[in-house]
Design a protein around this motif. Structure first.
Motif, short mmCIF file in Angstrom:
data_model
loop_
_atom_site.label_atom_id
_atom_site.label_comp_id
_atom_site.label_asym_id
_atom_site.label_seq_id
_atom_site.Cartn_x
_atom_site.Cartn_y
_atom_site.Cartn_z
N MET A 63 38.39 37.60 42.01
CA MET A 63 38.58 38.25 40.71
C MET A 63 38.49 39.77 40.83
O MET A 63 39.22 40.51 40.18
CB MET A 63 37.54 37.74 39.71
N ASN A 64 37.61 40.24 41.69
CA ASN A 64 37.47 41.68 41.93
C ASN A 64 38.78 42.26 42.46
O ASN A 64 39.32 43.25 41.94
CB ASN A 64 36.34 41.93 42.92
N TYR A 65 39.29 41.62 43.50
CA TYR A 65 40.56 42.08 44.08
C TYR A 65 41.71 41.93 43.09
O TYR A 65 42.52 42.86 42.91
CB TYR A 65 40.88 41.26 45.34
N ALA A 66 41.82 40.75 42.47
CA ALA A 66 42.97 40.45 41.62
C ALA A 66 43.09 41.44 40.47
O ALA A 66 44.16 42.03 40.23
CB ALA A 66 42.87 39.02 41.10
N PHE A 67 41.99 41.64 39.74
CA PHE A 67 42.06 42.55 38.59
C PHE A 67 42.21 44.00 39.03
O PHE A 67 42.83 44.80 38.33
CB PHE A 67 40.82 42.37 37.70
N GLY A 68 41.68 44.32 40.21
CA GLY A 68 41.90 45.66 40.74
C GLY A 68 43.36 45.91 41.08
O GLY A 68 43.93 46.95 40.73
N PHE A 69 43.99 44.95 41.76
CA PHE A 69 45.41 45.10 42.11
C PHE A 69 46.30 45.13 40.87
O PHE A 69 47.28 45.88 40.81
CB PHE A 69 45.84 43.95 43.03
N ILE A 70 45.95 44.30 39.88
CA ILE A 70 46.73 44.30 38.64
C ILE A 70 46.60 45.65 37.94
O ILE A 70 47.59 46.18 37.41
CB ILE A 70 46.27 43.16 37.72
N ALA A 71 45.40 46.24 37.96
CA ALA A 71 45.20 47.56 37.36
C ALA A 71 46.04 48.61 38.07
O ALA A 71 46.68 49.47 37.43
CB ALA A 71 43.72 47.92 37.41
#
Length: 689
Positions: free
Chosen positions: A391-399
């Motif tokens: 979730m940390n990576y995913a939402f960071g990449f989406i941002a």
């Protein structure tokens, strides 16, 4: 002491034929009636399947010419084992896609290779399975000279395939196979998802129905006539060929429209099966045409060879996967090529804008590095850590994606397709050493420097942001979050103290997969008309108004594929290490930008008391990780793009030479925008070609 081994003398064609078909006629007493034929084919089969190797049957032909009794018995034997054998299913099914479910078809073919399906013993398929059981048997039989096959045909006095129309006769089996195929085609072509691909045919009669009617009329004439065949100047035959071309046009138009309407794997399989069945019908119809007595003999020989080949290739997995995925990979790489064009800078303004975007990406990654260290301190299971990291990576990449920033390593998978798109559009098809090659070299230099500045921006920003973040936490909370973890963070960057290179390659594979996901989601949404369905949704239009609903639809079309791609990239990155721990394997991912942030955290965690060698290997490791990230994702994407467009790898020879010459003359252009306006006009020419 000498050891003597008795070796069995090598069998010869003459000896084998004499043994089974000589005076003793031992073929009549064998427990397995196919044993003589199996042994004869094994003797003929080449030990090494070399290219251009002719399979010579002259020894067998010479022996049969000189031995009438053997020739007569062999003729009786072959006619006996082939008599009344059904084979219409080989013609209608073998080497043709049987199921539109891709995964099911692959599993079925693999299982059939391991444990071959055995048909009833009264069928020709059973005979072929027992005699020509190797996958390459379909290759070497094509290397037997036709003249020798014709001579054998005459020596063994085979009958023409047009002599009888009785049930189980060759002609009867041919016509049954044609019936089965054309009826299957007509039904499949009427599927809703298939018709949707060709709206141009909405107001026209289905060409498949007309083709079916004309074929049935010809079949009736053949059955009821005395000669049981037609000639090439027959008007009905000419009309049949025209209708067949229209059917092929229908399929080609459907494939062509995939760029406009998108295409699903299921529809792709439907169209692929129709195409294969039309190709099979083309062959079967050609066997109904006879213009001379020689054609009767040759058609019989060709039919026999094709039956063997079809049966050998019926479980071919590699060819099936290649055919099934080529169009889809083309559509996916088309999407990534369009996306990749945004990652290629031309002017100085675009170059520094890319740098700014990379700085933004590095800023967010720096924060993600700190958050991940904090999450690692949570007491939870492997699954819990995998979920939190993902979730940390995913939402960071989406941002990063939604804010318009750049994550450098996501570029190669996109720009590779853009490069191949330039090849496909003809940039390299107008001769060697022309201006087109030079223009393409300039284009590649633009791609390379765009990658370079994105790497620099990410790394330059991720380091200070991570360092500032860990200092702020320590300053306000009096807690050094990397105090117990700094050594692991530093060792993980070293290519000699850890599997950093292997882990960087895993990250490169995930970068490639994220590009595939982006293209496949965009293609699926296009095929399912998701954007149009959102724009015309009655509930949304009534509550938000037509304009806002349309804006929502356009926003979905523009961003959704990228959001899903980045989300899954985050899942891949965050869960790999936990999966490795669960399986007891040393699996993890290394990414250049995160490596920069982790180096900052490690230095602060160690209170900057790090040996020079460890610092050197950490910094060197970051560069090496970035190189591996780039090489793996770029090469995988390049290979997919080449295969999807059926472009020969031979083209790379001229491309490489032109790029190398350009690098020698203008090396700085691979790192900074130094081209003059004259070169920019060349690029514009390339773009418009």
């Amino acid at each position: 002491m000498k050891l003597f081994f008795k070796t069995k003398p090598k069998s010869t064609a003459a000896g084998l034929l004499t043994e089974f078909f000589g005076e003793t006629q031992s073929w009549r007493e064998t427990n397995d009636v196919l044993e003589p034929l199996v042994k004869l084919v094994r003797l003929i089969r080449p030990l090494k399947n070399k290219k251009q190797q002719t399979v010579d049957l002259q020894e067998i032909i010479s022996f049969l010419k000189e031995n009438y009794s053997c020739r007569k018995q062999l003729s009786i034997y072959l006619k006996e084992i082939l008599k009344d054998r059904k084979f219409n299913k080989i013609l209608s099914d073998a080497a043709i896609l049987q199921d539109v479910d891709f995964i099911f078809e692959v599993k079925k073919r693999i299982f059939a290779k391991l444990l071959p399906y055995q048909p009833q013993k009264d069928t020709l398929e059973y005979v072929l399975n027992q005699v020509f059981y190797l996958a390459n048997d379909g290759v070497w039989i094509d290397r037997i000279p036709l003249s020798q096959l014709e001579e054998l045909y005459d020596l063994l006095k085979f009958k023409s395939i047009y002599e009888s129309k009785l049930p189980n006769s060759v002609l009867s089996e041919l016509l049954i196979a044609q019936h089965l195929i054309i009826q299957r085609i007509s039904g499949r072509a009427m599927e809703t998802d298939v018709i949707k691909m060709v709206p141009e045919f909405d107001d026209l009669e289905s060409p498949f129905s007309a083709f079916e009617k004309e074929l049935f009329l010809i079949e009736d004439r053949i059955i009821n006539s005395a000669k049981h065949y037609i000639t090439s100047d027959d008007l009905s035959y000419a009309q049949l060929l025209i209708l067949k071309k229209q059917c092929e046009g229908f399929v080609e138009k459907a494939f062509h429209n995939s760029s406009k309407y998108g295409i699903s794997l299921r529809v792709n399989q439907h169209l692929l099966k129709i195409r294969q069945q039309l190709e099979r019908l083309t062959f079967l119809i050609s066997l109904l045409v006879v213009d001379s007595e020689k054609d009767k003999r040759n058609n019989g020989i060709i039919l026999a060879l094709r039956l063997i080949k079809y049966n050998c290739y019926k479980n071919n997995v590699r060819k099936f996967v290649a055919e099934s995925t080529q169009l889809l990979s083309y559509e996916i790489t088309q999407h990534t090529a369009k996306t990749g064009e945004h990652y290629i800078t031309e002017s100085r303004k675009e170059y520094f804008k890319m740098f700014q975007g990379a700085l933004g990406g590095g800023f967010i990654v720096g924060i993600l590095c700190i958050v991940k260290v904090l999450l690692s301190k949570a007491e939870t299971s492997f699954f819990g850590h995998a979920f939190l990291y993902s979730m940390n990576y995913a939402f960071g990449f989406i941002a990063i994606y939604l804010l318009g920033f750049t994550l450098a390593t996501k570029q190669p998978a996109m720009t590779a397709s853009a490069l191949i798109k330039a090849l496909e559009e003809g940039a390299l098809q107008k001769g060697i050493g022309t201006a087109k090659y030079k223009a393409f070299a300039v284009f590649f230099a633009r791609v390379f420097r765009s990658q370079f500045i994105a790497f620099v921006g990410n790394v330059v920003m991720a380091f200070p942001v991570s360092l500032l973040g860990i200092w702020l936490i320590d300053y306000f909370l009096n807690y050094n979050i990397a105090a117990t973890k700094w050594e692991t963070l530093l060792v993980d960057l070293s290519p000699i103290h850890s599997l950093a290179i292997f882990h960087a390659a895993i990250a490169g594979v995930f970068l490639f997969l994220s590009g595939i996901i982006s293209g496949s989601v965009a293609n699926r949404d296009k095929h399912n008309q998701v954007c149009f369905r959102i724009a015309e949704h009655p509930f949304l239009k009534r509550n938000f108004g037509k304009n806002k609903t349309l804006q929502l639809a356009k926003l979905y079309e523009k961003k959704w594929a990228g959001i899903i791609s980045n989300f899954w990239f985050g899942i891949f990155m965050g869960s790999t290490a936990s999966i490795g721990l669960f399986l007891g394997l040393n699996l993890d991912v290394r990414h250049i930008t995160f490596g920069s942030g982790n180096l900052a955290l490690a230095l602060y965690g160690a209170n900057y008391e790090v040996s020079n060698w460890m610092l050197f290997w950490g910094i060197f490791g970051i560069g090496l990780i970035g190189l591996v990230n780039f090489m793996v994702s770029f090469s995988l994407s390049l290979g997919l793009a080449f295969r999807s467009r059926a472009i020969s790898l031979f083209e790379l020879r001229f491309v490489t030479v032109s790029i190398w010459n350009h690098f020698k003359s203008k090396p700085l252009s691979f790192f900074f925008p130094t081209e003059k306006k004259a070169n920019e006009s060349q690029l514009e020419e390339l773009k418009n070609s």
